[in-house]
Design an enzyme around this catalytic site. Structure first.
Site, PDB file in Angstrom:
ATOM      1  N   PRO A  16      -0.947 -19.701 -10.337  1.00  0.00           N
ATOM      2  CA  PRO A  16      -1.562 -19.075  -9.171  1.00  0.00           C
ATOM      3  C   PRO A  16      -2.742 -19.830  -8.586  1.00  0.00           C
ATOM      4  O   PRO A  16      -3.610 -20.320  -9.318  1.00  0.00           O
ATOM      5  CB  PRO A  16      -2.031 -17.727  -9.719  1.00  0.00           C
ATOM      6  CG  PRO A  16      -1.117 -17.446 -10.849  1.00  0.00           C
ATOM      7  CD  PRO A  16      -0.791 -18.781 -11.455  1.00  0.00           C
ATOM      8  N   ASN A  17      -2.750 -19.895  -7.278  1.00  0.00           N
ATOM      9  CA  ASN A  17      -3.846 -20.421  -6.447  1.00  0.00           C
ATOM     10  C   ASN A  17      -3.948 -21.941  -6.438  1.00  0.00           C
ATOM     11  O   ASN A  17      -4.711 -22.501  -5.653  1.00  0.00           O
ATOM     12  CB  ASN A  17      -5.195 -19.800  -6.847  1.00  0.00           C
ATOM     13  CG  ASN A  17      -5.195 -18.302  -6.695  1.00  0.00           C
ATOM     14  OD1 ASN A  17      -4.859 -17.807  -5.619  1.00  0.00           O
ATOM     15  ND2 ASN A  17      -5.497 -17.563  -7.755  1.00  0.00           N
ATOM     16  N   ARG A  63     -10.545 -25.599  -0.983  1.00  0.00           N
ATOM     17  CA  ARG A  63     -11.782 -24.867  -1.259  1.00  0.00           C
ATOM     18  C   ARG A  63     -12.283 -25.264  -2.644  1.00  0.00           C
ATOM     19  O   ARG A  63     -11.567 -25.861  -3.426  1.00  0.00           O
ATOM     20  CB  ARG A  63     -11.525 -23.348  -1.224  1.00  0.00           C
ATOM     21  CG  ARG A  63     -11.308 -22.808   0.179  1.00  0.00           C
ATOM     22  CD  ARG A  63     -11.270 -21.283   0.177  1.00  0.00           C
ATOM     23  NE  ARG A  63     -12.372 -20.730  -0.577  1.00  0.00           N
ATOM     24  CZ  ARG A  63     -12.228 -19.979  -1.688  1.00  0.00           C
ATOM     25  NH1 ARG A  63     -11.038 -19.699  -2.139  1.00  0.00           N
ATOM     26  NH2 ARG A  63     -13.284 -19.525  -2.323  1.00  0.00           N
ATOM     27  N   TYR A 107     -13.079 -28.112  -8.403  1.00  0.00           N
ATOM     28  CA  TYR A 107     -11.739 -28.696  -8.558  1.00  0.00           C
ATOM     29  C   TYR A 107     -11.567 -30.044  -7.858  1.00  0.00           C
ATOM     30  O   TYR A 107     -10.481 -30.615  -7.877  1.00  0.00           O
ATOM     31  CB  TYR A 107     -10.680 -27.709  -8.052  1.00  0.00           C
ATOM     32  CG  TYR A 107     -10.715 -26.386  -8.790  1.00  0.00           C
ATOM     33  CD1 TYR A 107     -10.481 -26.339 -10.168  1.00  0.00           C
ATOM     34  CD2 TYR A 107     -11.007 -25.200  -8.132  1.00  0.00           C
ATOM     35  CE1 TYR A 107     -10.531 -25.137 -10.853  1.00  0.00           C
ATOM     36  CE2 TYR A 107     -11.054 -23.986  -8.810  1.00  0.00           C
ATOM     37  CZ  TYR A 107     -10.821 -23.967 -10.164  1.00  0.00           C
ATOM     38  OH  TYR A 107     -10.871 -22.781 -10.853  1.00  0.00           O
ATOM     39  N   ASN A 129      -0.288 -26.508 -15.695  1.00  0.00           N
ATOM     40  CA  ASN A 129      -1.596 -25.906 -15.415  1.00  0.00           C
ATOM     41  C   ASN A 129      -1.268 -24.502 -14.953  1.00  0.00           C
ATOM     42  O   ASN A 129      -0.868 -24.295 -13.793  1.00  0.00           O
ATOM     43  CB  ASN A 129      -2.357 -26.685 -14.348  1.00  0.00           C
ATOM     44  CG  ASN A 129      -3.743 -26.083 -14.108  1.00  0.00           C
ATOM     45  OD1 ASN A 129      -4.006 -24.957 -14.521  1.00  0.00           O
ATOM     46  ND2 ASN A 129      -4.602 -26.830 -13.434  1.00  0.00           N
ATOM     47  N   ALA A 132      -5.041 -19.122 -13.838  1.00  0.00           N
ATOM     48  CA  ALA A 132      -5.613 -17.959 -14.531  1.00  0.00           C
ATOM     49  C   ALA A 132      -4.626 -17.306 -15.498  1.00  0.00           C
ATOM     50  O   ALA A 132      -5.052 -16.599 -16.429  1.00  0.00           O
ATOM     51  CB  ALA A 132      -6.098 -16.944 -13.506  1.00  0.00           C
ATOM     52  N   GLU A 167      -0.783 -28.500 -21.963  1.00  0.00           N
ATOM     53  CA  GLU A 167      -1.562 -27.639 -21.076  1.00  0.00           C
ATOM     54  C   GLU A 167      -2.660 -28.480 -20.427  1.00  0.00           C
ATOM     55  O   GLU A 167      -3.363 -29.214 -21.129  1.00  0.00           O
ATOM     56  CB  GLU A 167      -2.172 -26.527 -21.943  1.00  0.00           C
ATOM     57  CG  GLU A 167      -3.135 -25.629 -21.228  1.00  0.00           C
ATOM     58  CD  GLU A 167      -3.820 -24.645 -22.192  1.00  0.00           C
ATOM     59  OE1 GLU A 167      -3.505 -24.643 -23.414  1.00  0.00           O
ATOM     60  OE2 GLU A 167      -4.682 -23.893 -21.725  1.00  0.00           O
ATOM     61  N   HIS A 210      -6.004 -28.484 -17.593  1.00  0.00           N
ATOM     62  CA  HIS A 210      -6.937 -27.825 -16.672  1.00  0.00           C
ATOM     63  C   HIS A 210      -7.785 -28.883 -16.009  1.00  0.00           C
ATOM     64  O   HIS A 210      -8.265 -29.809 -16.675  1.00  0.00           O
ATOM     65  CB  HIS A 210      -7.811 -26.801 -17.393  1.00  0.00           C
ATOM     66  CG  HIS A 210      -6.985 -25.725 -18.005  1.00  0.00           C
ATOM     67  ND1 HIS A 210      -6.383 -24.746 -17.249  1.00  0.00           N
ATOM     68  CD2 HIS A 210      -6.594 -25.533 -19.284  1.00  0.00           C
ATOM     69  CE1 HIS A 210      -5.661 -23.985 -18.056  1.00  0.00           C
ATOM     70  NE2 HIS A 210      -5.769 -24.438 -19.283  1.00  0.00           N
ATOM     71  N   ARG A 265     -17.214 -22.979 -18.586  1.00  0.00           N
ATOM     72  CA  ARG A 265     -17.260 -21.982 -17.515  1.00  0.00           C
ATOM     73  C   ARG A 265     -17.413 -20.574 -18.114  1.00  0.00           C
ATOM     74  O   ARG A 265     -17.890 -20.419 -19.211  1.00  0.00           O
ATOM     75  CB  ARG A 265     -16.009 -22.136 -16.630  1.00  0.00           C
ATOM     76  CG  ARG A 265     -15.943 -23.531 -15.980  1.00  0.00           C
ATOM     77  CD  ARG A 265     -14.745 -23.695 -15.076  1.00  0.00           C
ATOM     78  NE  ARG A 265     -14.830 -22.804 -13.916  1.00  0.00           N
ATOM     79  CZ  ARG A 265     -13.806 -22.572 -13.080  1.00  0.00           C
ATOM     80  NH1 ARG A 265     -12.629 -23.167 -13.305  1.00  0.00           N
ATOM     81  NH2 ARG A 265     -13.945 -21.765 -12.057  1.00  0.00           N
TER      82      ARG A 265
HETATM   83  O1  CA2 Z   1      -9.395 -25.842 -14.144  1.00  0.00           O
HETATM   84  C1  CA2 Z   1      -8.218 -25.483 -13.954  1.00  0.00           C
HETATM   85  O2  CA2 Z   1      -7.324 -26.288 -13.697  1.00  0.00           O
HETATM   86  C2  CA2 Z   1      -7.869 -24.001 -13.979  1.00  0.00           C
HETATM   87  O3  CA2 Z   1      -6.577 -23.868 -14.571  1.00  0.00           O
HETATM   88  C3  CA2 Z   1      -7.841 -23.521 -12.533  1.00  0.00           C
HETATM   89  C4  CA2 Z   1      -7.603 -22.022 -12.406  1.00  0.00           C
HETATM   90  C5  CA2 Z   1      -8.561 -21.235 -13.281  1.00  0.00           C
HETATM   91  O4  CA2 Z   1      -8.239 -19.851 -13.243  1.00  0.00           O
HETATM   92  C6  CA2 Z   1      -8.529 -21.707 -14.731  1.00  0.00           C
HETATM   93  O5  CA2 Z   1      -9.485 -20.983 -15.465  1.00  0.00           O
HETATM   94  C7  CA2 Z   1      -8.846 -23.192 -14.806  1.00  0.00           C
HETATM   95  C8  CA2 Z   1      -7.811 -21.519 -10.970  1.00  0.00           C
HETATM   96  C9  CA2 Z   1      -7.203 -22.305  -9.894  1.00  0.00           C
HETATM   97  C10 CA2 Z   1      -7.756 -21.829  -8.599  1.00  0.00           C
HETATM   98  O6  CA2 Z   1      -7.588 -22.850  -7.684  1.00  0.00           O
HETATM   99  C11 CA2 Z   1      -8.295 -22.811  -6.524  1.00  0.00           C
HETATM  100  C12 CA2 Z   1      -8.077 -23.829  -5.668  1.00  0.00           C
HETATM  101  C13 CA2 Z   1      -8.777 -23.874  -4.488  1.00  0.00           C
HETATM  102  C14 CA2 Z   1      -9.674 -22.876  -4.183  1.00  0.00           C
HETATM  103  C15 CA2 Z   1      -9.890 -21.845  -5.056  1.00  0.00           C
HETATM  104  C16 CA2 Z   1      -9.181 -21.804  -6.242  1.00  0.00           C
END
Ligand code: CA2
Length: 158
Positions: A19-20, A27, A32, A83, A86, A107, A109, A116
């Site tokens: 997701p996301n 963003r 990221y 990846n 969440a 896995e 990240h 965090r």
């Molecule tokens: O650090 C990572 O790769 C994560 O897997 C990213 C996830 C987060 O929930 C994990 O704890 C760590 C979230 C990805 C959200 O991606 C976004 C991208 C652009 C703007 C906002 C969020």
């Protein structure tokens, strides 16, 4: 069958994003970076291709779609880079799917989840993965591909 490729079939890796992660680069660059999902997919295809392996990429914001993708490709694939976003911290169903498909999974990240919020410190999927690459940003994916291909090249790997 999950063993190394035989004959002319190349090793096939699955690259799975949760997701996301389709919004990468749009963003939160402070967390990221500015890399997009397309950049990462290209990096992974190049790293795998340099070693003669193929990659199938998939992203979904839906837990069940990710689980279906893993199930549907379990016989075709030799390994997985994931990846899970969440879902890493919440999904027993994804954990069970990774265990069920019986493939080596790395896995990844982008951010250092251990630096965090506390809820990101726990990965429900880590116990059923070969290993975890966290906090190395974009290069972490290339590292994951190479680790996975090294593992698959080792005698007796599956
Ligand atoms: O650090 C990572 O790769 C994560 O897997 C990213 C996830 C987060 O929930 C994990 O704890 C760590 C979230 C990805 C959200 O991606 C976004 C991208 C652009 C703007 C906002 C969020």
């Amino acid at each position: 069958m999950t063993g190394p490729a035989t004959g002319s079939r190349p090793l096939t890796l699955l690259l799975v994003h949760g997701p996301n992660l389709n919004l990468l680069g749009e963003r939160k660059p402070e967390v990221y970076g500015t890399t997009t999902l397309l950049d990462i997919e290209a990096d992974v295809a190049a790293a795998a291709g340099a070693r003669g392996a193929a990659v199938l990429s998939f992203q979904s914001n839906h837990e069940g779609a990710i689980i279906d993708f893993l199930h549907e490709h379990r016989r075709l694939a030799n390994g997985v880079v994931i990846n899970a976003g969440a879902l890493t911290h919440t999904s027993v169903a994804l954990r069970d799917a990774i265990e069920a498909v019986n493939l080596p999974v790395v896995e990844v990240h982008i951010s250092n989840t251990h630096a965090r919020e506390g809820f990101r410190h726990v990965s429900l999927i880590a116990p059923v993965c070969l290993g975890q690459v966290t906090g190395l940003g974009r290069p972490g994916y290339t590292a994951a591909v190479n680790l996975l291909l090294d593992h698959l090249a080792a005698p007796g790997a599956s």
